[in-house]
Design a protein around this motif. Sequence first.
Motif, PDB file in Angstrom:
ATOM      1  N   LYS A  70       1.335  -1.291  -0.112  1.00  0.00           N
ATOM      2  CA  LYS A  70      -0.119   0.168   0.345  1.00  0.00           C
ATOM      3  C   LYS A  70       0.663   1.578   0.229  1.00  0.00           C
ATOM      4  O   LYS A  70       0.476   2.449  -0.935  1.00  0.00           O
ATOM      5  N   ALA A  71       1.650   1.248   1.182  1.00  0.00           N
ATOM      6  CA  ALA A  71       2.421   2.670   0.470  1.00  0.00           C
ATOM      7  C   ALA A  71       3.417   3.193   0.071  1.00  0.00           C
ATOM      8  O   ALA A  71       3.763   3.446  -0.473  1.00  0.00           O
ATOM      9  N   ALA A  72       3.741   1.471  -1.388  1.00  0.00           N
ATOM     10  CA  ALA A  72       4.683   1.690  -2.223  1.00  0.00           C
ATOM     11  C   ALA A  72       3.915   2.375  -3.067  1.00  0.00           C
ATOM     12  O   ALA A  72       4.290   3.236  -4.015  1.00  0.00           O
ATOM     13  N   PHE A  73       2.644   1.815  -3.663  1.00  0.00           N
ATOM     14  CA  PHE A  73       1.202   2.683  -4.199  1.00  0.00           C
ATOM     15  C   PHE A  73       1.500   4.250  -3.965  1.00  0.00           C
ATOM     16  O   PHE A  73       1.208   4.833  -5.065  1.00  0.00           O
ATOM     17  N   VAL A  74       1.136   4.404  -2.722  1.00  0.00           N
ATOM     18  CA  VAL A  74       0.811   5.894  -2.567  1.00  0.00           C
ATOM     19  C   VAL A  74       2.053   6.387  -2.894  1.00  0.00           C
ATOM     20  O   VAL A  74       0.957   7.703  -3.124  1.00  0.00           O
ATOM     21  N   ARG A  75       3.494   6.601  -2.618  1.00  0.00           N
ATOM     22  CA  ARG A  75       4.125   6.870  -3.397  1.00  0.00           C
ATOM     23  C   ARG A  75       3.669   7.279  -5.004  1.00  0.00           C
ATOM     24  O   ARG A  75       4.627   8.305  -5.546  1.00  0.00           O
ATOM     25  N   TYR A  76       3.845   5.637  -5.531  1.00  0.00           N
ATOM     26  CA  TYR A  76       3.810   6.057  -6.837  1.00  0.00           C
ATOM     27  C   TYR A  76       2.345   7.120  -7.410  1.00  0.00           C
ATOM     28  O   TYR A  76       2.479   7.602  -7.890  1.00  0.00           O
ATOM     29  N   TRP A  77       0.954   7.037  -6.357  1.00  0.00           N
ATOM     30  CA  TRP A  77       0.703   7.572  -7.247  1.00  0.00           C
ATOM     31  C   TRP A  77       0.729   8.970  -6.797  1.00  0.00           C
ATOM     32  O   TRP A  77       0.479  10.404  -7.445  1.00  0.00           O
TER      33      TRP A  77
END
Length: 677
Positions: A70-77
């Motif tokens: 989840k945290a990786a996707f937040v950074r991606y977003w």
Amino acid sequence: MAPPRHAHLLLAVIAAVALLFLLPRSAALSEPSSSNAVSPSLSPSSLRPVMQRGTLPRLSELPVNPFTAKAAFVRYWNRKVHSNRPHPAFFFAKLSPLSAPDATVFSTLAAAGQLGSRIRAFCTAAFLLCPTTPPSSKSSGEGVADAAASAGGDAATSAGAPFKNYENGNFSSYGNSGGGGADQFAVYSSGQSSPVDSFRRYGKDSKGRNDSFTNYEAEGNVGTASFSSYNGGATGGAGGFSSYAGETNTVAVSFGNYDHSGNGRSRDFTAYTQDANTGEESFAGYGKTANGAAESFKSYGNHSNSITSGFVNYGDKANGAADTFSSYGVSGNTPENTFRSYAADSNAGVDDFKGYRNDANVGNDSFTSYANNANGAAADFESYGKSVNPGSVMFKSYGVGSNPNHRIGFTRYSGENTTFKAYSNDGVEFKEYQNMSKIEVSKVDAATTTAAQRPLPRWSPEPGKFFRERDLVAGNRMPMPDITDKMPPRAFLPRDIAAKIPFDAGAVSALFGAPAGTAMMQAVASTVTECAHPPSRGETKRCATSAEDVVDFAVEMLGDNVVVRTTDSTAGSGEEVRLGRVVAGGNVTTRSVSCHQSLFPYLVYLCHSVPSARVYEADILAVDSNQKINHGVAICHLDTSDWSPNHGAFIALAAKPGEIEVCHWIFEGDMTWTVAN
């Protein structure tokens, strides 16, 4: 060895900096601080996607760990989307709940092609939809004991007790060779997600025993069901099977034999796959080689949507039977029906088939033979192919054979694109055979007028599913369709893992344990096929197998200043509602990206961009109180010229492709992207 001085302080600083990357770009627009509260890690037992329908954990329930998926996707977003808006909660709730260690382990296994060795653990930890594994088969003794426990009785006195519930498993034998009394099987796997059920024998060789089976795998999702034999070789008594796989979504169901070689029994099959949605079904034999039977089959595949069905034998080689088949494929939408044989080689029977694909919408139908080589008293067929919109209809033979001792009546066979290959010239009364392409224009006009006066069949879109742009005005009262997400709950896979799983029907089915003949295999194959289908004119499409893929496609089509919307909730579904404030989202006329769920073990979205659309947001009000109950998002497609003329929108709105724009609400689970205001 002692840690370096200030090491704890350094780790705290690193963690704090990492958390900064998880925040939206604008603190003023970020989510409430409670959403970043630290929670304990989720245990696998708290996520049960295989066995029951539920919801994904809320953002506030996920641990703040910069190494999670989840945290990786937040950074991606935050790197890709620059609209300075809060993170969309409905979209982020679909993110993978995998912990950092689990994500690393499963990614490594996927890269080595060994993910299948841990598939059950993977499904649980990643919140995926995996076929359940049935328990070992039960015999009638075990089954009765279970029934007694369910009903509150004891095994010693439970022989005639009702069997109230049995879920998701194999049942090898029930009530075989029983004498006298009555059996009642009330519910078998009701409302299950991805059940795999097998029932081999029920009441075989019983004598003078009444039985009833009320419900088998009703209201299921991605259900695989087989029933091998019901009362084969039974003598006397009466049997009733009320419902089989009714109101199910994506099915692979089969019924082997019902009252095969029965003697002097009265039996009734009420409904088979009634109101089912997509899939394949088959019925191998009903009353075959029975003696002195009274058989009734009331409904097979009625009101179903996109079902492929086959019925092989009904009353074949029966002696002295009185058979009635009330309706087959009535009000179906794009059915693919095959009926191979009805009362063939029977003796002294009275057969009646009332309706075949009446009020159906297009599709393909074939009826191979009816009362062929029969030495019967009477065989009547009331209606075949009386469709609302014609499909391909074929009847190969009716009453053909060397024995003239029967009276045959066929009341109506009609429709476009029809063929009738052979029927007996002796003793046949054929009241009406209409090939619409050969009827005078006046008769066609009359038939069209009559059809226009009929109420819409059940497969027609429910009121409010499609509407016109002029309906989107404040104060307007309109029906709201059921916008509830009917798909089983699942999460996205992290892109790192999804990219290592070949997007191939065979590979995915093998990995997740969906063999040929199961509903899951059908669903996987259908999704892969739909994703490979070429786009229509002006459309750009892509199947997104991860949340990152969805974002990439939206940004590629619309730029990085994008916003994603969906209807807030399902409040008002299936009711009359009133519209409150209505505003256009994004530019007045825009290129939008809409993403719709596909049925797959993990979340896969079919996203497509159309060049000419308008997106609206509207407050949904209760009709009586005018209180706001929901906030809806609707999209209006302005160019429908390339749509199929059989599209449900044109049926609902009485129009043709290109004549009108078509609007619809964004359903729960789906989304639409536009350029931000």
